[in-house]
Design a protein around this motif. Structure first.
Motif, mmCIF file in Angstrom:
data_model
loop_
_atom_site.group_PDB
_atom_site.id
_atom_site.type_symbol
_atom_site.label_atom_id
_atom_site.label_comp_id
_atom_site.label_asym_id
_atom_site.label_seq_id
_atom_site.Cartn_x
_atom_site.Cartn_y
_atom_site.Cartn_z
ATOM 1 N N THR A 265 -0.044 52.502 39.701
ATOM 2 C CA THR A 265 -0.188 51.895 38.383
ATOM 3 C C THR A 265 0.600 50.588 38.363
ATOM 4 N N PRO B 292 3.143 47.659 37.111
ATOM 5 C CA PRO B 292 4.419 47.747 36.402
ATOM 6 C C PRO B 292 4.227 47.362 34.938
ATOM 7 N N PRO B 293 5.125 47.794 34.056
ATOM 8 C CA PRO B 293 4.994 47.434 32.641
ATOM 9 C C PRO B 293 5.150 45.928 32.444
#
Length: 122
Positions: A95, A97-98
């Motif tokens: 996923t 990264p933020p």
């Protein structure tokens, strides 16, 4: 000593069994193609692989596959493919990264203060 030898030999047997998938057999198989271009298929194997897909040829597809990775991790992948491209989903997929807070604030500012285009004279 005997316990260590027993544990090591059990480990080796497990590794050899996991590595030798050449004897896997097909346990289920289904394949349907219809005149309107729609299709569906599914199969399963004795070594734990299960897959299925359905869709309309050249337009869209949706399916899933389940198997066990060499390290013993169960892998479950679901996917769709349509006008929006191929979209896989699974807990094992990486996923992004933020998004950092300063980027989110900058995007909010840009949205709240749209740029007015300047028309140059000809």
């Amino acid at each position: 000593m005997f316990k260590s030898a027993l544990i090591i030999s059990m480990f080796l047997v497990a590794v050899i069994r996991a590595a030798d998938e050449s004897q896997a057999e097909i346990t289920k198989y289904r394949n349907e193609i219809k005149e309107d271009g729609s299709y569906s298929w599914e199969y399963g194997t004795s070594n734990g692989i299960d897959a299925q897909e359905s869709g309309v040829g050249g337009v869209n597809a949706a399916g899933s596959v389940k198997y066990t990775a060499p390290d013993g991790t169960p892998i479950e992948l679901e996917y769709t493919a349509d006008e929006n491209g191929y979209q896989p989903r699974g807990a094992h997929l990486p996923t992004p990264p933020p998004i950092p807070d300063y980027i989110l604030k900058a995007l909010a500012y840009i949205e709240a203060h749209p740029f007015t285009r300047i028309q140059l004279k000809k």
